[in-house]
Design a protein around this motif. Structure first.
Motif, PDB file in Angstrom:
ATOM      1  N   LYS A 193      72.457  21.828 -59.936  1.00  0.00           N
ATOM      2  CA  LYS A 193      71.083  21.371 -59.831  1.00  0.00           C
ATOM      3  C   LYS A 193      70.110  22.530 -60.063  1.00  0.00           C
ATOM      4  O   LYS A 193      70.341  23.645 -59.611  1.00  0.00           O
ATOM      5  N   VAL A 194      69.017  22.200 -60.741  1.00  0.00           N
ATOM      6  CA  VAL A 194      67.997  23.207 -61.009  1.00  0.00           C
ATOM      7  C   VAL A 194      67.463  23.790 -59.711  1.00  0.00           C
ATOM      8  O   VAL A 194      67.287  25.003 -59.574  1.00  0.00           O
ATOM      9  N   SER A 195      67.216  22.932 -58.729  1.00  0.00           N
ATOM     10  CA  SER A 195      66.618  23.403 -57.477  1.00  0.00           C
ATOM     11  C   SER A 195      67.519  24.383 -56.738  1.00  0.00           C
ATOM     12  O   SER A 195      67.041  25.325 -56.102  1.00  0.00           O
ATOM     13  N   ASP A 196      68.841  24.176 -56.826  1.00  0.00           N
ATOM     14  CA  ASP A 196      69.766  25.071 -56.122  1.00  0.00           C
ATOM     15  C   ASP A 196      69.681  26.494 -56.667  1.00  0.00           C
ATOM     16  O   ASP A 196      69.809  27.467 -55.918  1.00  0.00           O
ATOM     17  N   ILE A 197      69.478  26.612 -57.972  1.00  0.00           N
ATOM     18  CA  ILE A 197      69.435  27.937 -58.596  1.00  0.00           C
ATOM     19  C   ILE A 197      68.022  28.509 -58.580  1.00  0.00           C
ATOM     20  O   ILE A 197      67.816  29.696 -58.343  1.00  0.00           O
ATOM     21  N   ARG A 198      67.038  27.636 -58.808  1.00  0.00           N
ATOM     22  CA  ARG A 198      65.644  28.096 -58.849  1.00  0.00           C
ATOM     23  C   ARG A 198      65.235  28.753 -57.542  1.00  0.00           C
ATOM     24  O   ARG A 198      64.469  29.715 -57.520  1.00  0.00           O
ATOM     25  N   ASP A 199      65.749  28.244 -56.436  1.00  0.00           N
ATOM     26  CA  ASP A 199      65.356  28.747 -55.123  1.00  0.00           C
ATOM     27  C   ASP A 199      66.365  29.729 -54.538  1.00  0.00           C
ATOM     28  O   ASP A 199      66.294  30.063 -53.349  1.00  0.00           O
ATOM     29  N   HIS A 200      67.291  30.201 -55.352  1.00  0.00           N
ATOM     30  CA  HIS A 200      68.302  31.133 -54.832  1.00  0.00           C
ATOM     31  C   HIS A 200      67.623  32.420 -54.375  1.00  0.00           C
ATOM     32  O   HIS A 200      66.818  33.004 -55.109  1.00  0.00           O
ATOM     33  N   PRO A 201      67.910  32.895 -53.163  1.00  0.00           N
ATOM     34  CA  PRO A 201      67.199  34.069 -52.632  1.00  0.00           C
ATOM     35  C   PRO A 201      67.586  35.392 -53.287  1.00  0.00           C
ATOM     36  O   PRO A 201      66.860  36.377 -53.157  1.00  0.00           O
ATOM     37  N   ALA A 202      68.724  35.425 -53.984  1.00  0.00           N
ATOM     38  CA  ALA A 202      69.194  36.693 -54.564  1.00  0.00           C
ATOM     39  C   ALA A 202      69.745  36.448 -55.965  1.00  0.00           C
ATOM     40  O   ALA A 202      70.960  36.494 -56.185  1.00  0.00           O
ATOM     41  N   PRO A 203      68.872  36.197 -56.944  1.00  0.00           N
ATOM     42  CA  PRO A 203      69.354  35.851 -58.292  1.00  0.00           C
ATOM     43  C   PRO A 203      70.141  36.971 -58.969  1.00  0.00           C
ATOM     44  O   PRO A 203      71.108  36.698 -59.685  1.00  0.00           O
ATOM     45  N   CYS A 204      69.748  38.225 -58.762  1.00  0.00           N
ATOM     46  CA  CYS A 204      70.464  39.339 -59.403  1.00  0.00           C
ATOM     47  C   CYS A 204      71.889  39.443 -58.861  1.00  0.00           C
ATOM     48  O   CYS A 204      72.853  39.587 -59.624  1.00  0.00           O
ATOM     49  N   GLU A 205      72.015  39.362 -57.554  1.00  0.00           N
ATOM     50  CA  GLU A 205      73.343  39.455 -56.939  1.00  0.00           C
ATOM     51  C   GLU A 205      74.213  38.269 -57.342  1.00  0.00           C
ATOM     52  O   GLU A 205      75.404  38.425 -57.640  1.00  0.00           O
ATOM     53  N   GLU A 206      73.624  37.075 -57.385  1.00  0.00           N
ATOM     54  CA  GLU A 206      74.382  35.877 -57.750  1.00  0.00           C
ATOM     55  C   GLU A 206      74.854  35.952 -59.204  1.00  0.00           C
ATOM     56  O   GLU A 206      76.007  35.620 -59.518  1.00  0.00           O
ATOM     57  N   LEU A 207      73.978  36.385 -60.095  1.00  0.00           N
ATOM     58  CA  LEU A 207      74.348  36.498 -61.503  1.00  0.00           C
ATOM     59  C   LEU A 207      75.444  37.537 -61.689  1.00  0.00           C
ATOM     60  O   LEU A 207      76.405  37.320 -62.435  1.00  0.00           O
ATOM     61  N   TRP A 208      75.307  38.666 -61.013  1.00  0.00           N
ATOM     62  CA  TRP A 208      76.328  39.720 -61.105  1.00  0.00           C
ATOM     63  C   TRP A 208      77.673  39.211 -60.593  1.00  0.00           C
ATOM     64  O   TRP A 208      78.722  39.443 -61.205  1.00  0.00           O
ATOM     65  N   SER A 209      77.648  38.486 -59.474  1.00  0.00           N
ATOM     66  CA  SER A 209      78.879  37.963 -58.885  1.00  0.00           C
ATOM     67  C   SER A 209      79.576  37.001 -59.841  1.00  0.00           C
ATOM     68  O   SER A 209      80.799  37.050 -60.018  1.00  0.00           O
ATOM     69  N   ARG A 210      78.811  36.139 -60.474  1.00  0.00           N
ATOM     70  CA  ARG A 210      79.407  35.177 -61.403  1.00  0.00           C
ATOM     71  C   ARG A 210      79.992  35.871 -62.629  1.00  0.00           C
ATOM     72  O   ARG A 210      81.057  35.488 -63.120  1.00  0.00           O
ATOM     73  N   LYS A 211      79.296  36.881 -63.107  1.00  0.00           N
ATOM     74  CA  LYS A 211      79.820  37.609 -64.264  1.00  0.00           C
ATOM     75  C   LYS A 211      81.102  38.362 -63.906  1.00  0.00           C
ATOM     76  O   LYS A 211      82.024  38.454 -64.720  1.00  0.00           O
ATOM     77  N   GLN A 212      81.158  38.898 -62.695  1.00  0.00           N
ATOM     78  CA  GLN A 212      82.366  39.596 -62.266  1.00  0.00           C
ATOM     79  C   GLN A 212      83.556  38.648 -62.192  1.00  0.00           C
ATOM     80  O   GLN A 212      84.666  38.983 -62.608  1.00  0.00           O
ATOM     81  N   LYS A 213      83.326  37.437 -61.685  1.00  0.00           N
ATOM     82  CA  LYS A 213      84.411  36.449 -61.591  1.00  0.00           C
ATOM     83  C   LYS A 213      84.900  36.053 -62.976  1.00  0.00           C
ATOM     84  O   LYS A 213      86.093  35.855 -63.197  1.00  0.00           O
ATOM     85  N   THR A 214      83.968  35.940 -63.911  1.00  0.00           N
ATOM     86  CA  THR A 214      84.340  35.573 -65.277  1.00  0.00           C
ATOM     87  C   THR A 214      85.190  36.654 -65.923  1.00  0.00           C
ATOM     88  O   THR A 214      86.191  36.383 -66.582  1.00  0.00           O
ATOM     89  N   GLU A 215      84.777  37.915 -65.724  1.00  0.00           N
ATOM     90  CA  GLU A 215      85.514  39.024 -66.329  1.00  0.00           C
ATOM     91  C   GLU A 215      86.912  39.147 -65.739  1.00  0.00           C
ATOM     92  O   GLU A 215      87.876  39.449 -66.436  1.00  0.00           O
ATOM     93  N   LYS A 216      87.030  38.879 -64.439  1.00  0.00           N
ATOM     94  CA  LYS A 216      88.341  38.970 -63.790  1.00  0.00           C
ATOM     95  C   LYS A 216      89.220  37.778 -64.158  1.00  0.00           C
ATOM     96  O   LYS A 216      90.439  37.869 -64.144  1.00  0.00           O
ATOM     97  N   GLY A 217      88.539  36.626 -64.450  1.00  0.00           N
ATOM     98  CA  GLY A 217      89.299  35.437 -64.807  1.00  0.00           C
ATOM     99  C   GLY A 217      89.844  35.520 -66.212  1.00  0.00           C
ATOM    100  O   GLY A 217      90.784  34.838 -66.568  1.00  0.00           O
TER     101      GLY A 217
END
Length: 368
Positions: free
Chosen positions: A344-368
């Motif tokens: 949902k757009v609202s779940d991401i738009r209101d995320h309190p830490a977008p930089c940390e969340e984006l970094w975390s997702r990229k790390q999971k992708t690289e490890k996967g």
């Protein structure tokens, strides 16, 4: 009647005119040079300092001061001693509160001179070393100051090697000194040693803000001209007709800002021998930039300055950087990426830490 003998030829001197070298004790002080070429400068490690002559047929060197360099030394002394009670001895430091200040002319392209280099740029030889000794905190600051016309003298703007050498390279040097195990000891005690620099712009604020190469991103990502406070955070102060700018120079040499902390972390990121674990939004944005980086160190620092020098209305650095990361994160709401599926757009738009969340997702992708 005896004939006149021809007049003996007069040697006009190696520099085009006859020059005298008076005893150093009889030289005028730089605060009142009286038209002299050689002057005493209180607090200077080496005496005398050489000023640019007013006559076209005379040249002096090495290390003669141009009018802006001369003004900096004079303004420093007058700011520290407004009553004119500066030291007269050539072996006495300047006093700034409880701190001592020694001044040294740094002559370009000499093996013993201090120099910095970034990427494959030319060597940067700042004009002056301003060595500040703080006995109370046992701190020695190896400061350097370079009066420079930045309209022409910094052609690359924030990516210019002189600016990056001033902003970024002191943190690299400090890391190298720490890694080599070198310590500063004085009078039987270990001291903290720091390296910091300042560029004193002899170009006016008006002229420099007219240069698009110094534009910064505001909190909406729009390129705008920097304010004088923005330039100061970028370690650039403007030479004034009074001595007030000296306070900014000394403050920048002795006190770090949030931008300096950012640059120190950047030096850690570029240190291949160090391990960096980000914490908080700012550090996660830095980690993302480094992982995405296909730029030189100069370009990396310049992009960082464009996004972080200007404060938003709440006094926060990097608002546009955070908004930009949030936009990248919003891609997940439109299409499933890296196995996370649509969100949902609202779940991401209101995320309190977008930089940390984006970094975390990229790390999971690289490890996967």
């Amino acid at each position: 009647m005896p004939s006149k003998k021809p007049a003996q030829p007069v040697q006009s001197g190696l520099f085009g005119a006859s020059l005298s070298c008076p005893d150093i004790d009889n030289l005028p002080l730089i605060v009142e040079p009286q038209g002299s070429i050689e002057v005493l400068a209180p607090g200077s490690v080496y005496q005398p300092l050489l000023l640019s002559p007013r006559q076209d047929d005379i040249d002096v060197g090495p290390g003669k001061l141009d009018e802006h360099e001369e003004a900096f030394v004079r303004d420093l002394i007058r700011r520290l001693y407004p009553a004119g009670n500066h030291p007269k001895s050539d072996k006495t430091p300047l006093k700034w509160g409880n701190k001592e200040i020694w001044l040294k002319r740094n002559i370009e392209k000499r093996d013993e001179s201090f120099r910095l280099r970034v990427d494959d740029s030319d060597w940067f030889y700042p004009d002056f070393i301003v060595w500040i000794v703080d006995y109370e905190t046992r701190t020695q600051i190896f400061g350097f100051v370079d009066p420079k016309g930045l309209t022409v003298g910094a052609g690359g703007g924030w990516s210019d090697y002189k600016i990056v050498s001033t902003l970024f390279m002191p943190h690299v040097v400090e890391r190298q000194l720490a890694a080599s195990g070198q310590k500063v000891e004085f009078e039987g005690a270990e001291w903290t040693f720091r390296v910091r620099g300042v560029l004193v712009s002899t170009s006016s604020f008006t002229n420099l803000t007219a240069q698009a190469k110094f534009n910064l991103n505001d909190d909406e990502g729009k390129l705008v001209a920097p304010t004088e406070a923005d330039f100061k955070r970028g370690r650039i102060v403007f030479q004034k007709t009074d001595t007030s700018y000296i306070d900014d120079v000394l403050q920048l040499l002795t006190e770090d800002s949030a931008v300096d902390h950012l640059l120190s972390l950047s030096a850690l990121l570029f240190d291949n021998s160090a391990y960096f674990t980000p914490s908080g939004e700012l550090e996660h944005d830095l980690a993302l930039r480094h992982d995405e980086n296909t730029q030189t160190e100069s370009e990396f620092v310049a992009a960082l300055m464009r996004d972080y020098l200007k404060l938003d209305s709440k006094g926060v650095h990097g608002s546009w950087a955070s908004k930009n990361r949030r936009r990248q994160l919003m891609d997940y709401a439109a299409e499933g990426k890296w196995g996370f599926g649509g969100e949902k757009v609202s779940d991401i738009r209101d995320h309190p830490a977008p930089c940390e969340e984006l970094w975390s997702r990229k790390q999971k992708t690289e490890k996967g």
